[in-house]
Design a protein around this motif. Sequence first.
Motif, mmCIF file in Angstrom:
data_model
loop_
_atom_site.group_PDB
_atom_site.id
_atom_site.type_symbol
_atom_site.label_atom_id
_atom_site.label_comp_id
_atom_site.label_asym_id
_atom_site.label_seq_id
_atom_site.Cartn_x
_atom_site.Cartn_y
_atom_site.Cartn_z
ATOM 1 N N SER A 163 0.780 -1.238 0.000
ATOM 2 C CA SER A 163 0.000 0.000 0.000
ATOM 3 C C SER A 163 0.816 1.295 0.000
ATOM 4 N N SER A 164 2.060 1.258 0.464
ATOM 5 C CA SER A 164 2.901 2.465 0.445
ATOM 6 C C SER A 164 4.316 2.084 0.876
ATOM 7 N N GLY A 165 5.221 3.003 0.698
ATOM 8 C CA GLY A 165 6.583 2.799 1.195
ATOM 9 C C GLY A 165 6.595 2.720 2.717
ATOM 10 N N THR A 166 5.743 3.526 3.337
ATOM 11 C CA THR A 166 5.640 3.526 4.795
ATOM 12 C C THR A 166 5.199 2.155 5.296
ATOM 13 N N ASP A 167 4.167 1.587 4.661
ATOM 14 C CA ASP A 167 3.698 0.258 5.069
ATOM 15 C C ASP A 167 4.724 -0.826 4.752
ATOM 16 N N PHE A 225 18.442 12.655 8.505
ATOM 17 C CA PHE A 225 18.321 13.471 7.303
ATOM 18 C C PHE A 225 17.572 12.664 6.248
ATOM 19 N N THR A 226 16.263 12.519 6.474
ATOM 20 C CA THR A 226 15.416 11.690 5.609
ATOM 21 C C THR A 226 13.968 12.091 5.815
ATOM 22 N N PHE A 227 13.082 11.472 5.043
ATOM 23 C CA PHE A 227 11.651 11.647 5.220
ATOM 24 C C PHE A 227 11.221 10.938 6.509
ATOM 25 N N ILE A 228 10.238 11.505 7.174
ATOM 26 C CA ILE A 228 9.848 11.028 8.501
ATOM 27 C C ILE A 228 9.546 9.530 8.587
ATOM 28 N N ALA A 229 8.962 8.959 7.521
ATOM 29 C CA ALA A 229 8.495 7.569 7.589
ATOM 30 C C ALA A 229 9.620 6.592 7.940
ATOM 31 N N THR A 230 10.835 6.893 7.487
ATOM 32 C CA THR A 230 11.966 6.003 7.736
ATOM 33 C C THR A 230 12.088 5.649 9.216
ATOM 34 N N ALA A 231 12.011 6.675 10.059
ATOM 35 C CA ALA A 231 12.184 6.465 11.501
ATOM 36 C C ALA A 231 10.853 6.240 12.214
ATOM 37 N N ALA A 273 16.879 -1.726 3.875
ATOM 38 C CA ALA A 273 17.260 -0.644 2.961
ATOM 39 C C ALA A 273 16.033 0.175 2.588
ATOM 40 N N ASP A 274 16.027 1.453 2.968
ATOM 41 C CA ASP A 274 14.933 2.342 2.560
ATOM 42 C C ASP A 274 15.269 2.896 1.180
ATOM 43 N N GLY A 275 14.790 2.161 0.171
ATOM 44 C CA GLY A 275 15.025 2.564 -1.218
ATOM 45 C C GLY A 275 13.852 3.345 -1.797
ATOM 46 N N CYS A 276 13.100 4.018 -0.934
ATOM 47 C CA CYS A 276 11.916 4.754 -1.414
ATOM 48 C C CYS A 276 12.284 5.844 -2.420
ATOM 49 N N GLN A 277 13.505 6.367 -2.315
ATOM 50 C CA GLN A 277 13.954 7.345 -3.311
ATOM 51 C C GLN A 277 14.953 6.720 -4.278
ATOM 52 N N GLY A 278 15.383 5.517 -3.978
ATOM 53 C CA GLY A 278 16.510 4.945 -4.713
ATOM 54 C C GLY A 278 16.134 4.026 -5.864
ATOM 55 N N THR A 336 10.543 0.058 -1.305
ATOM 56 C CA THR A 336 10.439 1.261 -2.117
ATOM 57 C C THR A 336 9.016 1.796 -2.071
ATOM 58 N N SER A 337 8.857 2.994 -2.620
ATOM 59 C CA SER A 337 7.567 3.680 -2.631
ATOM 60 C C SER A 337 7.185 3.998 -4.066
ATOM 61 N N PHE A 338 5.894 3.873 -4.365
ATOM 62 C CA PHE A 338 5.389 4.278 -5.676
ATOM 63 C C PHE A 338 4.529 5.540 -5.569
ATOM 64 N N ALA A 342 5.339 11.070 -7.045
ATOM 65 C CA ALA A 342 6.528 11.862 -7.370
ATOM 66 C C ALA A 342 7.837 11.073 -7.278
ATOM 67 N N LYS A 343 7.767 9.801 -6.913
ATOM 68 C CA LYS A 343 9.006 9.011 -6.810
ATOM 69 C C LYS A 343 9.484 8.621 -8.208
ATOM 70 N N THR A 344 10.665 8.000 -8.296
ATOM 71 C CA THR A 344 11.217 7.703 -9.634
ATOM 72 C C THR A 344 10.283 6.792 -10.426
HETATM 73 C C1 LIG Z 1 8.595 8.676 0.242
HETATM 74 C C2 LIG Z 1 9.444 8.064 1.251
HETATM 75 C C3 LIG Z 1 8.940 7.131 2.180
HETATM 76 C C4 LIG Z 1 7.484 6.801 2.303
HETATM 77 O O1 LIG Z 1 6.851 6.369 1.157
HETATM 78 P P1 LIG Z 1 5.253 6.520 1.053
HETATM 79 O O2 LIG Z 1 4.933 5.665 -0.132
HETATM 80 O O3 LIG Z 1 4.952 7.952 0.849
HETATM 81 O O4 LIG Z 1 4.685 5.983 2.291
HETATM 82 C C5 LIG Z 1 9.823 6.546 3.060
HETATM 83 N N1 LIG Z 1 11.127 6.852 3.061
HETATM 84 C C6 LIG Z 1 11.646 7.750 2.192
HETATM 85 C C7 LIG Z 1 13.107 8.029 2.237
HETATM 86 C C8 LIG Z 1 10.822 8.400 1.282
HETATM 87 O O5 LIG Z 1 11.339 9.307 0.449
#
Ligand SMILES: *Cc1c(COP(=O)(O)O)cnc(C)c1O
Length: 371
Positions: free
Chosen positions: A56-60, A82-88, A161-166, A185-187, A190-192
């Motif tokens: 459902s999301s990168g966060t999930d 130094f990242t988006f909040i969801a990581t932590a 590995a938080d590859g949500c941007q990678g 990863t996240s879809f 705005a992600k890649t």
């Molecule tokens: C976008 C992002 C997330 C979360 O992804 P969502 O799909 O928006 O939940 C987590 N970590 C990083 C580094 C992100 O950039």
Amino acid sequence: MKFVDLNTQFEVLETDIRAAIDRVLDHCQFIMGPEVGELESLLCDYTKAKHTICCSSGTDALLMSLMAWGVKPGDAVFTTPFTFIATAEMAQLLGATVVFVDVDEKNFNIDPESLARSIEDVKKQGDLKPKVIIPVDLFGLPADYDAIQELADKHNLKVLADGCQGFGGRYKGKAVGLLGDVTVTSFFPAKTLGAYGDGGAVFTDDDELEELIRSIRIHGMGKSQYENVRTGITGRIDTFQAAILICKLKVFDEELKARQRIADTYSKALKDYVHIPVVEAGYQSAWAQYTIRSDRREEIRQHLQKHDVPAVVYYPLPLHRQKVFAQARTINELPVSERLSDTVLSIPIHPYLQPAEQSRIIELIIEVMDS
Ligand SMILES: *Cc1c(COP(=O)(O)O)cnc(C)c1O
């Protein structure tokens, strides 16, 4: 000018995407329709990961991975501020203690030396059990996974590995998806690789973990849907999003090439004016962002804004300064993360950025720096 141009991308893919959406409307399997399995197998081909679990999301994806390892109160989870909040955030949601570790100024990613020191310090303090490291591939550039894995092996920690941007990036020949014990990863649009709503994926080579995460994704289901064997969530991806992602994956490599071309042009033109992002040998960035550093960041940002060029500060407040992480631990000082928040600026980079637009952005930045 747009920061991310989803309209032009849609114009390019319109026929294919409308047909894909129509096929979903024809079969009406909106939840776990055939496109979900199809996308998972395409993503396995793309990354060479053994298993892909779309969700459902990168966060999930982060949450389910931590749940599968049984992360709980008393555990220490190491990551960067130094990242988006969801990581932590997901580690804290499960009651674990987040331990913030500083980043390397030249690539924005977790600094293995700072990580080594923090793990030792947590062990010395003795009240928490070091459990997981979450490196982030910030702005599209993979972290230094060999150095991180060495520490994980030494201290018996998992690597998430938080590859949500990678997504689309590479490290020593391996795609993002093959890094750490698990890559997520996240879809987000705005992600890649972006859908038209929320979505994400978990990649792993670990069969046992795959089974656990597939179960957690649907309410901890057992052999059948109404046999529940563990606590789970509603973590499925929508069939429409899977159908759209299948279309976008077809042009993804072309888009990555365009991002690389644009990044090269920026780097060549701006290197004498600002700090440009550094990509060392063995690394390939997915260029989710092109982020410059300058002490004159505010002047640049305002000048761009005045001329209708969007530029964004990722991230203005490092996570250890956020109220929500008051309970998190900062054992060592985090000077680099703090300095970066004051100097970074992400400027437009997307596959459909026109050469004239890019020239204009470069010109405006040089105008400020020459003044
Ligand atoms: C976008 C992002 C997330 C979360 O992804 P969502 O799909 O928006 O939940 C987590 N970590 C990083 C580094 C992100 O950039």
